[in-house]
Design an enzyme around this catalytic site. Sequence first.
Site, PDB file in Angstrom:
ATOM      1  CD1 TRP A  53      14.158  14.258 -15.347  1.00 19.92           C
ATOM      2  CD2 TRP A  53      13.725  14.393 -17.542  1.00 19.92           C
ATOM      3  NE1 TRP A  53      15.359  14.403 -16.022  1.00 19.92           N
ATOM      4  CE2 TRP A  53      15.124  14.487 -17.356  1.00 19.92           C
ATOM      5  CE3 TRP A  53      13.211  14.455 -18.838  1.00 19.92           C
ATOM      6  CZ2 TRP A  53      16.017  14.648 -18.427  1.00 19.92           C
ATOM      7  CZ3 TRP A  53      14.096  14.614 -19.902  1.00 19.92           C
ATOM      8  CH2 TRP A  53      15.465  14.708 -19.698  1.00 19.92           C
ATOM      9  CE  LYS A  95      17.777   8.430 -15.915  1.00 18.53           C
ATOM     10  NZ  LYS A  95      18.785   9.491 -15.980  1.00 18.53           N
ATOM     11  CG  ASP A 153       9.644   8.717 -15.824  1.00 14.97           C
ATOM     12  OD1 ASP A 153      10.450   7.766 -15.872  1.00 14.97           O
ATOM     13  OD2 ASP A 153       9.930   9.878 -16.214  1.00 14.97           O
TER      14      ASP A 153
HETATM   15  N1  PMP Z   1      12.382  10.664 -16.788  1.00 13.99           N
HETATM   16  C1  PMP Z   1      13.349  10.746 -15.864  1.00 13.99           C
HETATM   17  C2  PMP Z   1      12.980  10.632 -14.424  1.00 13.99           C
HETATM   18  C3  PMP Z   1      14.684  10.954 -16.259  1.00 13.99           C
HETATM   19  O1  PMP Z   1      15.638  11.043 -15.336  1.00 13.99           O
HETATM   20  C4  PMP Z   1      14.987  11.057 -17.627  1.00 13.99           C
HETATM   21  C5  PMP Z   1      16.402  11.221 -18.139  1.00 13.99           C
HETATM   22  N2  PMP Z   1      17.359  11.579 -17.299  1.00 13.99           N
HETATM   23  C6  PMP Z   1      13.941  10.987 -18.551  1.00 13.99           C
HETATM   24  C7  PMP Z   1      12.650  10.765 -18.097  1.00 13.99           C
HETATM   25  C8  PMP Z   1      14.201  11.100 -20.024  1.00 13.99           C
HETATM   26  O2  PMP Z   1      14.807   9.936 -20.435  1.00 13.99           O
HETATM   27  P1  PMP Z   1      15.292   9.663 -21.929  1.00 13.99           P
HETATM   28  O3  PMP Z   1      16.522  10.455 -22.136  1.00 13.99           O
HETATM   29  O4  PMP Z   1      15.512   8.180 -21.929  1.00 13.99           O
HETATM   30  O5  PMP Z   1      14.198  10.070 -22.835  1.00 13.99           O
END
Ligand code: PMP
Length: 370
Positions: free
Chosen positions: A112, A206, A182
């Site tokens: 991510w 989450k 993030d």
């Molecule tokens: N950042 C992290 C640390 C994540 O775990 C995730 C999704 N699992 C995301 C970003 C992306 O999130 P989204 O699906 O809400 O765009």
Amino acid sequence: MNYFRMPVFPIHRVYNFSAGPAVLPEPVLEQAQQDLLALPGIGMSVLEISHRSVVFDKILEQAETDLRTLADVSENYHVLFLQGGASLQFAMVPMNLLSQGGVADYTVTGSWAKKAAIEAARFGQVNICATTEDEAFTRIPTPGELRLTPGADYIHLTSNNTIVGTQWPATPTVGSAPLVVDASSDLLCRPLDLSRCGLVYAGAQKNMGPAGLTLVIVHKDLVERSQETVPLTLRYGVAVEHGSRYNTPPVFSIYVCGLVLKWLREIGGLAEMGARNQRKATLLYDAIDRTEFYRGTAQTESRSVMNVTFRLPTEGLEHRFVDQATEAGLSGLKGHRSVGGLRASIYNAFPEDGVMALVEFMAEFERTQG
Ligand code: PMP
């Protein structure tokens, strides 16, 4: 209308280890169920009310107040309820904060984080100031490994890496550039220290509520930096000006998030939540470390309290483990498809009983299959 009436089954809930959308607190689900036909005294479901109504004004205001109280968010920060997931923040952050000719430092500690850096590079210059990719992201860089750009517009880090199961043990000291975090998979998992952060964002699905809502906490000094070419819907300043309602917000997700925040306050706030989360993680890591049969994939000092990743001696055993665990009511333990293995996501709403059930299952599985 009988077509829509479902037969009433006895309710059976499994232990849900999914990495997100993830388990929600049962009292929150019960309240949402109760309010689904009509909010008390309103005669309409939360799904049917206008986002400009007084009822929704109150829901939004209360959610913000509860968040500010829980996480100790001062008046120097705006709280925004946005859409587009954390992934949209990968773009909104550089669109709003990366100046022409400026540099943004990115720490790349997982997939991510890497996606965030790749997205930012579409808008300007990105410096990867630290990465552990050549170690399969099994650890978080030490503060001494950060190669920061003097005068950077901001420094981005992913506080918890959901896929590999690592977490920054402490917020690094990074000088005067604002830290952009993030925190999708660990926001509100313990008390939050905002003092070193310029902006923190997280998808709600989450730890905070259903998918469709992205929470952004942004320092007042940062909201007016965006350039003229940035679309209005993607400017923090516009969201601030319109109280997160420049266009129709995800009313239901905000309402459920409000219930989760209320639940967090009722159980004793983030200090109590942090203690519970630490107990759950310790229980599980102890079970992994007790034997050679299970092997944690993250290095000890970088282990995540939220996502516990581990392996078994063979992939065949891992498949069998997942199948038998599912049959035993332990759902969602398969690791992310990019890394394999096992992952137990034990976010805020995941009960301690469920971790105990997994630990017992692990001991029994090793005894019979090891
Ligand atoms: N950042 C992290 C640390 C994540 O775990 C995730 C999704 N699992 C995301 C970003 C992306 O999130 P989204 O699906 O809400 O765009």
